[in-house]
Scaffold this motif. Structure first.
Motif, PDB file in Angstrom:
ATOM      1  N   ILE A 270      -1.752   5.008   5.999  1.00  8.09           N
ATOM      2  CA  ILE A 270      -2.436   5.770   6.846  1.00  8.09           C
ATOM      3  C   ILE A 270      -1.654   6.954   7.268  1.00  8.09           C
ATOM      4  O   ILE A 270      -2.039   8.354   7.045  1.00  8.09           O
ATOM      5  N   THR A 271      -0.440   6.658   7.446  1.00 10.12           N
ATOM      6  CA  THR A 271       0.502   7.863   8.076  1.00 10.12           C
ATOM      7  C   THR A 271       1.986   7.227   8.267  1.00 10.12           C
ATOM      8  O   THR A 271       2.103   5.906   8.213  1.00 10.12           O
ATOM      9  N   ALA A 272       2.921   8.341   8.009  1.00 11.31           N
ATOM     10  CA  ALA A 272       4.291   7.742   7.763  1.00 11.31           C
ATOM     11  C   ALA A 272       4.900   7.086   8.948  1.00 11.31           C
ATOM     12  O   ALA A 272       5.673   6.186   9.096  1.00 11.31           O
ATOM     13  N   VAL A 273       3.996   7.285  10.171  1.00 11.84           N
ATOM     14  CA  VAL A 273       4.643   6.701  11.457  1.00 11.84           C
ATOM     15  C   VAL A 273       4.077   5.405  11.485  1.00 11.84           C
ATOM     16  O   VAL A 273       4.493   4.644  12.567  1.00 11.84           O
ATOM     17  N   LEU A 274       3.248   4.742  10.826  1.00  7.13           N
ATOM     18  CA  LEU A 274       2.817   3.454  10.645  1.00  7.13           C
ATOM     19  C   LEU A 274       3.242   2.927   9.349  1.00  7.13           C
ATOM     20  O   LEU A 274       2.284   2.766   8.396  1.00  7.13           O
ATOM     21  N   PRO A 275       4.442   2.702   9.089  1.00 10.62           N
ATOM     22  CA  PRO A 275       4.893   2.329   7.745  1.00 10.62           C
ATOM     23  C   PRO A 275       4.611   0.900   7.304  1.00 10.62           C
ATOM     24  O   PRO A 275       5.340  -0.031   7.361  1.00 10.62           O
ATOM     25  N   GLN A 276       3.252   0.572   6.965  1.00 10.41           N
ATOM     26  CA  GLN A 276       2.577  -0.569   6.409  1.00 10.41           C
ATOM     27  C   GLN A 276       2.354  -0.514   5.163  1.00 10.41           C
ATOM     28  O   GLN A 276       1.189  -0.981   4.807  1.00 10.41           O
ATOM     29  N   TYR A 277       2.895  -0.218   4.109  1.00  6.26           N
ATOM     30  CA  TYR A 277       2.663   0.319   2.803  1.00  6.26           C
ATOM     31  C   TYR A 277       3.796   0.427   1.959  1.00  6.26           C
ATOM     32  O   TYR A 277       4.768   0.478   2.369  1.00  6.26           O
ATOM     33  N   SER A 278       3.586   0.118   0.650  1.00  5.10           N
ATOM     34  CA  SER A 278       4.528   0.037  -0.414  1.00  5.10           C
ATOM     35  C   SER A 278       4.174   0.944  -1.489  1.00  5.10           C
ATOM     36  O   SER A 278       5.178   1.787  -1.854  1.00  5.10           O
ATOM     37  N   GLY A 279       3.049   1.117  -1.771  1.00  5.22           N
ATOM     38  CA  GLY A 279       2.537   2.090  -2.652  1.00  5.22           C
ATOM     39  C   GLY A 279       1.025   2.399  -2.883  1.00  5.22           C
ATOM     40  O   GLY A 279       0.373   2.387  -2.010  1.00  5.22           O
ATOM     41  N   GLY A 280       0.750   2.629  -4.147  1.00  5.59           N
ATOM     42  CA  GLY A 280      -0.669   2.998  -4.282  1.00  5.59           C
ATOM     43  C   GLY A 280      -1.896   2.278  -3.686  1.00  5.59           C
ATOM     44  O   GLY A 280      -2.858   2.564  -3.178  1.00  5.59           O
ATOM     45  N   LEU A 281      -1.613   0.757  -3.684  1.00  2.01           N
ATOM     46  CA  LEU A 281      -2.555  -0.068  -3.108  1.00  2.01           C
ATOM     47  C   LEU A 281      -2.891   0.100  -1.948  1.00  2.01           C
ATOM     48  O   LEU A 281      -3.918   0.331  -1.228  1.00  2.01           O
TER      49      LEU A 281
END
Length: 861
Positions: free
Chosen positions: A117-128
């Motif tokens: 969602i945003t860089a300040v909530l880093p809960q992602y790895s990539g496209g998914l």
């Protein structure tokens, strides 16, 4: 000395500034530039220092500055306008209320293992994860009543840096939820809301629930890192895509089973409507279907249905989206491990028979592995509706999973497609919105519909100057990142003077940024290093490359590809023309896409499910240079970029890479670079600008996530809600459907097409003639109402396989003893050439979503 405990002291804002907490607490600020301006005005230097994070900004700004702002009427007016804008956004009528229709669901639960969602909530790895974040944002913009469900990983995904030798290094900073835009879900008495799951070992796994407000959409994130859990349970939500098989199984149980329970708690506490539709974004959350079956069979206060009836109720309201075109991307667990978790006394879904759970994930088809439990297979069996994420990916998925419906041709496997999109307000450069506003367009940070009609009104030089500005911003950002990365790699300041002139805002800029599995072929451009070097250093038509991407920590092959690229980019002769920027994330991506003239994508076709990075570039006037894979295969039109020819059918991988790399070099050298540098007397490459203009007009409306989620509502959510309501009404419909399916499966062995004949045409037919087909069918214990008899016709291919199939229903004309019937149909011969036909019998029920749903078909012997 090290602290034995840490916590965050939240600021107390002066009453006139209370709206700042409201703005910071809703992630709409991340795609709304006017709200970001409010925070920037507090302290621009500090805003940059906290990486544009409103929560950290409010925690870091001094009391003296807050008091000063509380008396600044100009600032208070800006704050008032921003808070009123948010209130209108949250409560005003939007598309869903006006257009979705009565069949649209009242609430949709969207499950994903990651959210970008945003860089300040880093809960992602990539496209998914980026897709999931964009899905929530677009749903919010349109007023679609979605509730997101995921996990809160205290280390998120890793931060990437490079060693001096160019080897990827990973670090996992601890995330403090008190410093993030999250609120803890609490009971009425103020205590934490807790979700509990029984697991083998005698102690339940507990999780608290954080809520992130994504505009109108609440996102529930479960966190097991609480004092009541033993350490191995606290570590369940330690990091994204880490750990061994058992660790991943626990994460997916918490996401699926715990996620459903979190939704129930959230509805009880807030009064939010219970979801009618459950959308499983990839197989990681598939256990949600098992939990819903538990609720319906043995759950306290539930209807006490039998398993098969509960399965029909759950399936009717479930949508499953597969994102991977490669079997290696699917989670598969040892069957014994799943049996251990669901078959003991402490089961996560007590009362649900373990043999039924195992059967849902069994690869009990030709070429399947009986020793594994397949999460994607379970996803398909637990969802009545399923889709891939582009038309080509839908085709690939039908081929991958044809084994689940072996009696049907690939084209009729019940996996459709909804092509992904991207969230325009997040990914379109602010300068584009500013230009649109200058021209009088009615657009703001939540809406992009007004942009596309403007394209023809913008002067070519103005468009070209805008791209030059965006390219310059990318160059500035890349130099800052290069300096930080080089220092981290151990280079001395005296070695880094070259960075001041790295990249050039007037040189053709090609971007390549994505995850680094082997099939995405990061290093395809290095197949002929000497030729690439000539392209980079061409004295008249140079190119420059900005490259980024992370490899999974366990993928040494991917890390070697990164190292090969970094070593090439470290060459003193080339490093001003090619850079590798570590730690690819949203913050890097936002200036990267607008700043690139060309977006390069060269996967091994057809292994790119969609490839949304190219969409983001297109929204900013970037031209795609890509293998015809994913979305590009669908929407490339010959004028919005270039298609790299792919050597499909060449089995020698090295030869295929050589052929496709050569094609890439030829395109850049002979078409891309000449068009970029062929300028008129004003310095404008007119042919390039026309391609840019055409890209914006032709792709702009298509690649948006708002188009994507509208497609989901119309094609999947609304039909799922309609079927679910029919089956949930006192559950009579579900019981009847379950019993009917059991009856049909048991009786199908007696269904036979005994004879087929036709009349109306001889050996040579003419266009316009009518072919009358008669089929004599024995139905055994079934009635004609239980089946549909169809004539299937088309163009016969190799081995008489029917191509371009058309299906027509047949009607009962006569009935005979022994439950035998004659079915008739007329077929108009509307085209010349070879013609073939056959007859088949399939189950028929108005509650089925596809003729292939039961996997049953009977054809002539």
């Amino acid at each position: 000395m090290r602290a034995i405990r840490r916590f965050t002291v939240r600021p107390v804002l002066p009453e006139p500034l209370a709206g700042l907490a409201t703005l910071a607490g809703n992630l709409r600020w991340s795609w709304h530039p006017e709200t970001q301006d409010v925070f920037r005005a507090i302290d621009e230097r500090l805003w940059t220092g906290v990486n544009h994070d409103p929560v950290r900004l409010l925690g870091a700004v001094g009391r003296e500055r807050l008091d000063e702002l509380a008396g600044d009427q100009a600032f208070l007016e800006r704050l008032r306008v921003a808070t009123e804008s948010l209130d209108h956004y949250l409560h005003g009528e939007r598309w869903y209320a006006r257009k979705a229709g009565a069949d649209a669901p009242r609430s949709i639960a969207y499950f994903s293992p990651e959210y970008g969602i945003t860089a300040v909530l880093p809960q992602y790895s990539g496209g998914l994860g980026i897709l999931a974040g964009d899905h929530l944002k677009a749903s919010s913009d349109l007023g679609i009543p979605v509730v997101g469900v995921g996990l809160f990983y205290r280390h998120g995904y890793f931060k990437q840096s490079l060693s001096r030798e160019g080897w990827q290094q990973e670090t996992y900073p601890v995330l403090d939820p008190d410093e993030l835009p999250l609120t803890l879900l609490r009971e009425a008495d103020g205590s934490r809301a807790i979700v509990s799951i029984d697991l083998p070992g005698g102690q339940p796994l507990l999780a608290r629930v954080f809520v992130a407000h994504v505009g109108r959409v609440p996102l529930l994130l479960l966190d097991s890192d609480i004092e009541e859990n033993p350490q191995h349970y606290r570590d369940v939500t330690d990091r994204l895509y880490g750990g061994n098989s058992e660790h991943r199984l626990r994460q997916e149980l918490l996401l699926g089973v715990g996620g459903v329970r979190a939704l129930r708690v959230y509805s009880r506490i807030t009064g939010a409507p219970a979801p009618e539709v459950f959308h499983t974004n990839e197989g990681h959350a598939g256990f949600l279907g098992i939990e819903r079956i538990r609720e319906l069979t043995v759950g306290e206060g539930g209807p006490g249905l039998d398993f098969d009836t509960a399965l029909e109720v759950s399936r009717a309201g479930t949508v499953f989206t597969t994102h991977t075109p490669v079997p290696a991307g699917i989670d598969r667990f040892p069957r014994e491990l799943v049996q251990q978790y669901f078959g003991g006394e402490a089961s996560p879904t007590p009362g649900v028979p373990v043999d039924r759970v195992l059967a849902l994930g069994a690869e009990d088809y030709e070429s399947g592995d009986a020793a594994v439990f397949n999460m994607a297979v379970m996803g398909f069996r637990l969802a009545q509706r399923a889709n891939g994420v582009s038309q080509l990916h839908g085709h690939v998925s039908r081929g991958m999973f044809n084994g689940l419906w072996p009696a049907f041709d690939e084209a009729e496997v019940p996996i459709g497609s909804v092509t992904n999109g991207v969230h325009g307000p997040t990914w379109i450069a602010r300068e584009i919105f500013d230009l649109a506003a200058e021209l009088g367009a009615d657009v703001d940070g939540d809406d992009t519909d007004g942009l596309w009609p403007l394209v023809d009104r913008i002067d070519g030089k103005r468009l070209w100057d805008l791209k030059r500005t965006l390219r310059g911003k990318l160059v500035d950002d890349a130099r800052v990142r290069l300096a930080k990365s080089s220092a981290k790699r151990g280079f001395a300041p005296a070695e880094l003077g070259w960075i001041e002139t790295a990249l050039d805002p007037d040189v053709l800029t090609i971007g390549f940024a994505r995850r680094v599995p082997s099939y995405k072929r990061l290093t395809l451009m290095l197949r002929d290093p000497a030729r690439l070097k000539r392209l980079l250093l061409d004295p008249e038509r140079p190119i420059q490359l900005v490259i980024a991407g992370k490899s999974h920590p366990a993928d040494d092959g991917g890390k070697k590809l990164i190292q090969e690229m970094v070593r090439f980019a470290d060459d003193p002769e080339l490093r001003h023309r090619i850079v590798f920027l570590p730690n690819y994330d949203i913050a890097m991506a936002q200036p990267l896409y607008p700043g690139c003239d060309v977006w390069l994508n060269n996967p091994l076709r057809p292994y790119e499910a969609c490839g949304t990075s190219g969409m983001k570039a297109a929204l900013n006037g970037g031209l795609n240079l890509s293998i015809l894979d994913g979305w590009w295969d669908e929407w490339y039109d010959g004028n919005n970029g270039w298609a790299i020819p792919s050597a499909d059918g060449v089995d020698d991988q090295d030869r295929r890479d050589d052929l496709e790399a050569t094609a890439l070099y030829e395109l850049i050298e002979n078409e891309v670079a000449p068009r970029f540098y062929d300028v008129d007397e004003q310095g404008v490459p007119t042919r390039w600008v026309e391609m840019l203009r055409h890209t914006l007009k032709s792709l702009g409306p298509k690649v948006l996530a708002t188009r994507q989620v509208r497609d989901y509502v119309r094609e999947l959510y609304a039909p799922a809600a309609q079927t679910s309501r029919a089956l949930n009404s006192d559950y009579t419909g579900a019981r009847e459907l379950s019993q009917w399916k059991q009856h049909v499966r048991g009786a199908w062995v007696s269904v036979r097409v005994e004879h087929v004949d036709s009349e109306g045409v001889g050996d040579a037919a003419e266009v316009g003639a009518t072919l009358s087909v008669r089929a004599y069918v024995a139905l055994g214990d079934l009635s004609p109402d239980d089946v549909e008899v169809q004539v299937v016709h088309g163009r016969p291919g190799v081995d008489d396989d029917l191509l371009d199939q058309v299906t027509s229903s047949m009607h009962v004309s006569e009935s005979y003893e022994g439950n035998r019937h004659r079915f008739d149909a007329d077929v108009q011969l509307d085209r010349s050439g070879p013609f073939g036909y056959t007859v088949r019998v399939v189950p028929r029920n108005e509650s089925l979503a596809s003729v292939a749903e039961l996997g049953l078909v009977s054809t002539p012997a």
